[in-house]
Design a protein around this motif. Structure first.
Motif, PDB file in Angstrom:
ATOM      1  N   UNK A 288      23.881  28.896  47.987  1.00 42.95           N
ATOM      2  CA  UNK A 288      24.209  27.600  47.566  1.00 42.95           C
ATOM      3  C   UNK A 288      24.731  27.914  46.083  1.00 42.95           C
ATOM      4  N   UNK A 289      23.643  28.751  45.417  1.00 42.34           N
ATOM      5  CA  UNK A 289      24.057  28.817  43.979  1.00 42.34           C
ATOM      6  C   UNK A 289      25.226  29.554  43.687  1.00 42.34           C
ATOM      7  N   UNK A 290      25.558  30.770  44.677  1.00 40.58           N
ATOM      8  CA  UNK A 290      26.439  31.692  44.492  1.00 40.58           C
ATOM      9  C   UNK A 290      27.749  30.584  44.537  1.00 40.58           C
ATOM     10  N   UNK A 291      27.851  29.871  45.747  1.00 36.79           N
ATOM     11  CA  UNK A 291      29.082  28.952  45.928  1.00 36.79           C
ATOM     12  C   UNK A 291      29.187  27.940  44.838  1.00 36.79           C
ATOM     13  N   UNK A 292      28.260  27.432  44.044  1.00 37.00           N
ATOM     14  CA  UNK A 292      28.511  26.401  43.009  1.00 37.00           C
ATOM     15  C   UNK A 292      29.169  27.255  41.929  1.00 37.00           C
ATOM     16  N   UNK A 293      28.584  28.421  41.578  1.00 31.04           N
ATOM     17  CA  UNK A 293      29.285  29.300  40.594  1.00 31.04           C
ATOM     18  C   UNK A 293      30.604  29.706  40.957  1.00 31.04           C
ATOM     19  N   UNK A 294      31.029  30.061  42.116  1.00 29.26           N
ATOM     20  CA  UNK A 294      32.275  30.328  42.290  1.00 29.26           C
ATOM     21  C   UNK A 294      33.211  29.347  42.391  1.00 29.26           C
TER      22      UNK A 294
ATOM     23  N   UNK B 137      49.595  35.977  37.882  1.00 29.41           N
ATOM     24  CA  UNK B 137      49.535  36.864  38.475  1.00 29.41           C
ATOM     25  C   UNK B 137      47.945  37.382  38.424  1.00 29.41           C
ATOM     26  N   UNK B 138      47.524  37.462  37.124  1.00 30.01           N
ATOM     27  CA  UNK B 138      46.148  37.907  37.143  1.00 30.01           C
ATOM     28  C   UNK B 138      44.919  37.153  37.658  1.00 30.01           C
ATOM     29  N   UNK B 139      45.536  35.772  37.462  1.00 33.32           N
ATOM     30  CA  UNK B 139      44.512  34.878  37.896  1.00 33.32           C
ATOM     31  C   UNK B 139      44.459  34.622  39.470  1.00 33.32           C
ATOM     32  N   UNK B 140      45.702  34.918  40.150  1.00 35.23           N
ATOM     33  CA  UNK B 140      45.882  34.944  41.593  1.00 35.23           C
ATOM     34  C   UNK B 140      45.064  36.174  42.017  1.00 35.23           C
ATOM     35  N   UNK B 141      45.254  37.097  41.431  1.00 36.38           N
ATOM     36  CA  UNK B 141      44.350  38.378  41.825  1.00 36.38           C
ATOM     37  C   UNK B 141      43.179  38.004  41.815  1.00 36.38           C
ATOM     38  N   UNK B 142      42.394  37.306  40.783  1.00 38.99           N
ATOM     39  CA  UNK B 142      40.859  37.214  40.534  1.00 38.99           C
ATOM     40  C   UNK B 142      40.549  36.295  41.658  1.00 38.99           C
ATOM     41  N   UNK B 143      41.452  35.127  41.818  1.00 40.64           N
ATOM     42  CA  UNK B 143      40.895  34.086  42.854  1.00 40.64           C
ATOM     43  C   UNK B 143      40.947  34.898  44.249  1.00 40.64           C
ATOM     44  N   UNK B 144      41.573  35.727  44.573  1.00 38.59           N
ATOM     45  CA  UNK B 144      41.349  36.488  45.717  1.00 38.59           C
ATOM     46  C   UNK B 144      40.333  37.206  45.950  1.00 38.59           C
ATOM     47  N   UNK B 145      40.195  38.113  44.694  1.00 34.61           N
ATOM     48  CA  UNK B 145      38.861  38.899  44.371  1.00 34.61           C
ATOM     49  C   UNK B 145      37.474  38.067  44.715  1.00 34.61           C
ATOM     50  N   UNK B 146      37.464  36.913  43.958  1.00 36.19           N
ATOM     51  CA  UNK B 146      36.154  36.073  43.897  1.00 36.19           C
ATOM     52  C   UNK B 146      35.979  35.480  45.196  1.00 36.19           C
ATOM     53  N   UNK B 147      37.137  35.105  45.750  1.00 31.74           N
ATOM     54  CA  UNK B 147      36.841  34.036  47.194  1.00 31.74           C
ATOM     55  C   UNK B 147      36.354  35.045  48.400  1.00 31.74           C
ATOM     56  N   UNK B 148      36.351  36.388  47.941  1.00 31.95           N
ATOM     57  CA  UNK B 148      35.571  37.280  49.053  1.00 31.95           C
ATOM     58  C   UNK B 148      34.100  37.145  49.056  1.00 31.95           C
ATOM     59  N   UNK B 149      33.516  36.684  48.133  1.00 29.79           N
ATOM     60  CA  UNK B 149      32.059  36.360  47.870  1.00 29.79           C
ATOM     61  C   UNK B 149      31.624  34.916  48.370  1.00 29.79           C
ATOM     62  N   UNK B 150      32.630  33.974  48.830  1.00 30.84           N
ATOM     63  CA  UNK B 150      32.294  32.873  49.522  1.00 30.84           C
ATOM     64  C   UNK B 150      31.642  32.910  50.968  1.00 30.84           C
TER      65      UNK B 150
END
Length: 85
Positions: free
Chosen positions: A53-59, A72-85
């Motif tokens: 829950x803490x991880x999801x809140x952070x993400x 483009x940079x933020x789209x790539x970061x969004x894709x990368x960070x969403x892997x951790x959900x």
């Protein structure tokens, strides 16, 4: 040196993680005391849930406040960070 990256939600997330840390120490003590495995497993599940829950809140906070899906940079970061959900 990079600049600090802080959000308004970070103090609440840190508080959650500190509670989970204390809970995890309690679970370790339960094992050392020889408590039943079912009780230990239930408490480990609670610790895991608290951390998730803490991880999801952070993400989610990061996605809401730091990313602009138009770049483009933020789209790539969004894709990368969403892997951790």
């Amino acid at each position: 040196m990079t600049h600090p990256h802080r959000h308004a939600s970070h103090p609440r997330i840190v508080s959650r993680l500190k509670r989970a840390e204390g809970h995890l120490r309690s679970v370790s003590a339960m094992i050392e005391e020889g408590r039943p495995c079912l009780e230990v497993a239930q408490q480990l599940q609670a610790v895991e849930s608290a951390i998730r829950n803490a991880k999801q809140a952070l993400i989610h906070d990061h996605m809401d406040h730091c990313l602009d899906a138009e770049t483009d940079h933020d789209r790539a970061e969004l894709k990368a960070i969403s892997r951790y959900l």
